[in-house]
Design an enzyme around this catalytic site. Structure first.
Site, PDB file in Angstrom:
ATOM      1  N   GLN A   1      15.655   4.033  -9.290  1.00  0.00           N
ATOM      2  CA  GLN A   1      16.811   4.778  -8.828  1.00  0.00           C
ATOM      3  C   GLN A   1      16.376   6.088  -8.171  1.00  0.00           C
ATOM      4  OE1 GLN A   1      18.064   5.622 -13.126  1.00  0.00           O
ATOM      5  NE2 GLN A   1      19.503   6.783 -11.896  1.00  0.00           N
ATOM      6  N   THR A   2      17.308   6.692  -7.461  1.00  0.00           N
ATOM      7  CA  THR A   2      16.935   7.893  -6.723  1.00  0.00           C
ATOM      8  C   THR A   2      16.536   9.014  -7.691  1.00  0.00           C
ATOM      9  OG1 THR A   2      17.873   9.652  -5.399  1.00  0.00           O
ATOM     10  CG2 THR A   2      19.428   8.166  -6.368  1.00  0.00           C
TER      11      THR A   2
ATOM     12  N   GLU B   1      10.678   3.990   2.359  1.00  0.00           N
ATOM     13  CA  GLU B   1      11.999   3.614   2.886  1.00  0.00           C
ATOM     14  C   GLU B   1      12.014   3.573   4.415  1.00  0.00           C
ATOM     15  OE1 GLU B   1      15.394   5.359   0.988  1.00  0.00           O
ATOM     16  OE2 GLU B   1      14.125   6.039  -0.654  1.00  0.00           O
TER      17      GLU B   1
HETATM   18  N1  ATP Z   1       8.947  19.983  -3.747  1.00  0.00           N
HETATM   19  C1  ATP Z   1       9.529  19.726  -4.926  1.00  0.00           C
HETATM   20  N2  ATP Z   1       9.616  20.688  -5.866  1.00  0.00           N
HETATM   21  C2  ATP Z   1      10.180  20.438  -7.061  1.00  0.00           C
HETATM   22  N3  ATP Z   1      10.699  19.267  -7.427  1.00  0.00           N
HETATM   23  C3  ATP Z   1      10.648  18.258  -6.551  1.00  0.00           C
HETATM   24  C4  ATP Z   1      10.067  18.421  -5.254  1.00  0.00           C
HETATM   25  N4  ATP Z   1      10.155  17.245  -4.595  1.00  0.00           N
HETATM   26  C5  ATP Z   1      10.767  16.385  -5.431  1.00  0.00           C
HETATM   27  N5  ATP Z   1      11.070  16.983  -6.605  1.00  0.00           N
HETATM   28  C6  ATP Z   1      11.723  16.341  -7.757  1.00  0.00           C
HETATM   29  O1  ATP Z   1      10.947  15.239  -8.146  1.00  0.00           O
HETATM   30  C7  ATP Z   1      11.775  14.187  -8.624  1.00  0.00           C
HETATM   31  C8  ATP Z   1      11.367  12.885  -7.990  1.00  0.00           C
HETATM   32  O2  ATP Z   1      11.557  12.981  -6.612  1.00  0.00           O
HETATM   33  P1  ATP Z   1      11.163  11.810  -5.618  1.00  0.00           P
HETATM   34  O3  ATP Z   1      11.414  12.311  -4.239  1.00  0.00           O
HETATM   35  O4  ATP Z   1       9.794  11.341  -5.932  1.00  0.00           O
HETATM   36  O5  ATP Z   1      12.221  10.680  -5.987  1.00  0.00           O
HETATM   37  P2  ATP Z   1      12.441   9.268  -5.315  1.00  0.00           P
HETATM   38  O6  ATP Z   1      12.268   8.255  -6.379  1.00  0.00           O
HETATM   39  O7  ATP Z   1      11.609   9.136  -4.094  1.00  0.00           O
HETATM   40  O8  ATP Z   1      13.972   9.338  -4.915  1.00  0.00           O
HETATM   41  P3  ATP Z   1      14.724   8.744  -3.623  1.00  0.00           P
HETATM   42  O9  ATP Z   1      14.996   7.300  -3.897  1.00  0.00           O
HETATM   43  O10 ATP Z   1      15.999   9.530  -3.583  1.00  0.00           O
HETATM   44  O11 ATP Z   1      13.853   8.992  -2.426  1.00  0.00           O
HETATM   45  C9  ATP Z   1      13.205  14.589  -8.326  1.00  0.00           C
HETATM   46  O12 ATP Z   1      13.801  14.973  -9.536  1.00  0.00           O
HETATM   47  C10 ATP Z   1      13.071  15.771  -7.393  1.00  0.00           C
HETATM   48  O13 ATP Z   1      14.089  16.683  -7.651  1.00  0.00           O
HETATM   49 MG    MG Z   2      12.001   9.071  -1.968  1.00  0.00          MG
END
Ligand code: ATP
Ligand code: MG
Lengths: 266, 299
Positions: B40-41, B170
């Protein structure tokens, strides 16, 4: 990247948050202005005391301010060196080849550091407790008298608040483009100086183009929603002075009087 | 080239404000296979894949790319070879374009990784042909192109580096169905060329159709690593718990199973599903509306 404390707004409920942004800006301006004239230890002591009080009223931890100072440490050290080595006078405390440190130089250097730190922390206290949009509308309100001489105050304030709004976006964008170009082998930390400055182009060009695109989109979005003039617009958050502002004004007034008094005695 | 992630943990910031994003991740991205990462996101997928080409360095544990080990202490200078071997395509890669012509932009990567002008140009042309950019566009400014064309050029920019492994975060977002299909074809071409492919996707149909291995992320941890045929056998509740969709054909098959149907293997596509249903239907008891059968099945 998000570790930058200076210029950042951190939501809170402490006393300083309830002071009107206009008051805070005026106080900061007065404070910075007075510091220019500070040239005795008692004056600096008084200024430090005032700052300490302000910081306490922000309700934030001291560690946060320490983190705020850290990034500008190099700038401070640089200016200190300039002051230390390039101020003449007697007595000479230290002499080695062409470098010499004099007592006036040393005192000057300390003054500069103090002044620098005080100013940085004071402005940090301002931005930490005031959302960017509030700062923008406070500036607009403060500059209103300039309208009489045809300065487009409302437009300037709007530009300012839009610019402020774009800062975090640009930082995010920078991070993204940087990562994309690093993946394609961009390296800003190796090679000669010329090579390094050339290496910035693949980062800057997409950023500029992205920013321009954003600006165009925003302009269109504003236009289709009937934006015509920044003048005479109503606001969602109306600024108003209250009891806190009176207290802040009195406190600052007292500080100013004492400060001028100290300079006078000298 | 396989990529090994061993005991990886990662947090943003330091000290008290540190924010733990990834926790004790162990997995192997198998050489020459397509590994899908789902979850999930906010579950940490993007953060995880940015370790694969050392855009982020682990806070703890290590990432082994081919024969290079990346840890928290690895110096910036040592990262070049890792990035040359693992190409990364971000969401909306078109915002990485910068050069004055399409060809030059695509040559940027190979040149950075030590190819001379001629080699880089040859690689760039090959990549542009691979993504279907016609020669007439090569001398255009990349900023005069349509969004879809820009995306192709950006993709070519990574392909031209000829990396051993490619990571796609993605990649299909915002593409039209045809564009998506072409992209999936490209992934399969890469696999056919023995490249290692990592794909972050929210579209489970794609995952089922393409992936050899699926990594399910949840709250910065690995919740499952399985082949898709295994994974999608799990019950619905598990997918609800992990905020994942089921591929359409699988969801439909599971519905039918509740009504006594039986499936020998997981339907991989709608056609597959239809085939399996067809052998189970008792045609004598089915009355089809004429409009559907066209009268053909009136036996
Ligand atoms: N530069 C940053 N500084 C602090 N926290 C961050 C940063 N980038 C991402 N996060 C946090 O890290 C966590 C994971 O983020 P990530 O982008 O890896 O998720 P994701 O699984 O790729 O989600 P999505 O499907 O929405 O792309 C999130 O809670 C986000 O808020
Ligand atoms: Mg992502």
């Amino acid at each position: 990247m998000n570790n930058l404390v200076i210029g950042q707004f951190i939501p809170g409920k402490a006393w300083l948050y309830r002071v009107d942004p206009r008051t805070k800006i005026l106080v900061t301006v007065v404070y910075v202005f007075l510091l220019i004239f500070a040239n005795t230890w008692p004056a600096y002591a008084l200024a430090t005391l005032f700052l300490a009080l302000t910081l306490v009223l922000t309700g934030q931890s001291l560690e946060l301010y320490w983190r705020g100072i850290k990034p500008v440490m190099w700038l401070i050290i640089f200016t200190v060196c300039l002051q230390l080595f390039f101020t003449g006078g007697t007595p000479v405390l230290f002499h080695w080849q062409f470098l010499k440190i004099t007592l006036p130089g040393l005192i000057n250097a300390l003054y500069v550091v103090l002044r620098f730190v005080l100013i940085v922390l004071m402005s940090t206290a301002l931005t930490l407790t005031t959302p960017p949009t509030a700062i923008a509308s406070a500036i607009e309100s403060l500059l209103k008298p300039l309208k009489a001489i045809k300065v487009p105050v409302a437009e300037l304030a709007l530009m300012l608040s839009i610019a402020l709004r774009f800062v975090p976006l640009l930082m995010l964008e920078t991070d993204k483009v940087m990562k994309a170009q690093k993946s394609r082998g961009m390296s800003l930390s190796t090679g000669s100086l010329i090579k390094r400055s050339k290496a910035v182009l693949p980062l800057l060009i997409p950023l500029f183009i992205g920013a321009l695109q954003r600006a165009l989109d925003l302009a269109n979005a504003m236009e289709v929603r009937g934006f015509e003039s920044a003048d005479n617009r109503t606001r969602y958050r109306v600024l108003s002075f209250s009891k806190q502002d009176l207290v802040a004004a009195l406190g600052t007034g007292l500080f100013v009087l004492l400060f001028i008094g100290l300079l006078w005695i000298n | 080239m396989a990529i090994n992630i061993e005991g990886l943990s990662f947090h943003y910031g330091a000290g008290k404000n540190a924010k733990q994003i990834l926790d004790d991740i162990n997995l192997t991205v198998e050489a020459g296979q397509i590994t899908a990462i789902v979850g999930q996101t906010g579950s940490g997928k993007s953060t995880l894949v940015q370790h694969l080409n050392a855009l982020l360095l682990p806070s703890g544990g290590q990432v082994v790319v081919g024969d290079q080990v990346v840890t928290s202490k690895t110096k910036e200078k040592a990262l070049g070879p890792v990035r040359a071997q693992v190409g990364m395509v971000f969401q909306f890669p078109e915002n990485q374009l910068f050069a004055s012509t399409v060809l030059e932009d695509v040559m940027y990567g190979p040149k950075n990784f030590g190819k001379n002008d001629e080699e880089a140009e040859a690689l760039a042309k090959e990549a542009l042909i691979q993504v279907g950019m016609k020669e007439e566009f090569w001398q255009h400014s990349p900023f005069d192109l349509s969004g879809g064309q820009m995306r192709r050029v950006a993709l070519a920019g990574v392909l031209a580096m000829d990396p051993q492994a490619m990571v796609f975060d993605e990649p299909a977002a915002g593409l039209d169905p045809k564009g998506q299909e072409e992209l999936l074809d490209l992934l399969q071409e890469l696999k056919a060329a023995q490249k290692t492919v990592v794909l972050i996707s929210h579209q489970m149909d794609q995952v089922l159709a393409l992936a050899d291995q699926v990594v399910v992320m949840q709250d910065g941890r690995v919740a499952a690593i399985e082949a898709p045929d295994q994974l999608f056998l799990r019950d619905r509740q598990w997918f609800l718990d992990h905020a994942l969709d089921l591929p359409e054909p699988v969801a439909f098959a599971k519905d039918l199973e509740d009504h006594g149907y039986h499936f020998d293997h997981l339907p991989k596509s709608v056609t597959d599903l239809a085939e399996q249903i067809k052998c189970q239907v008792d045609w004598d008891r089915v009355t089809m509306p004429n409009s559907l059968t066209g009268g053909d099945r009136d036996e």
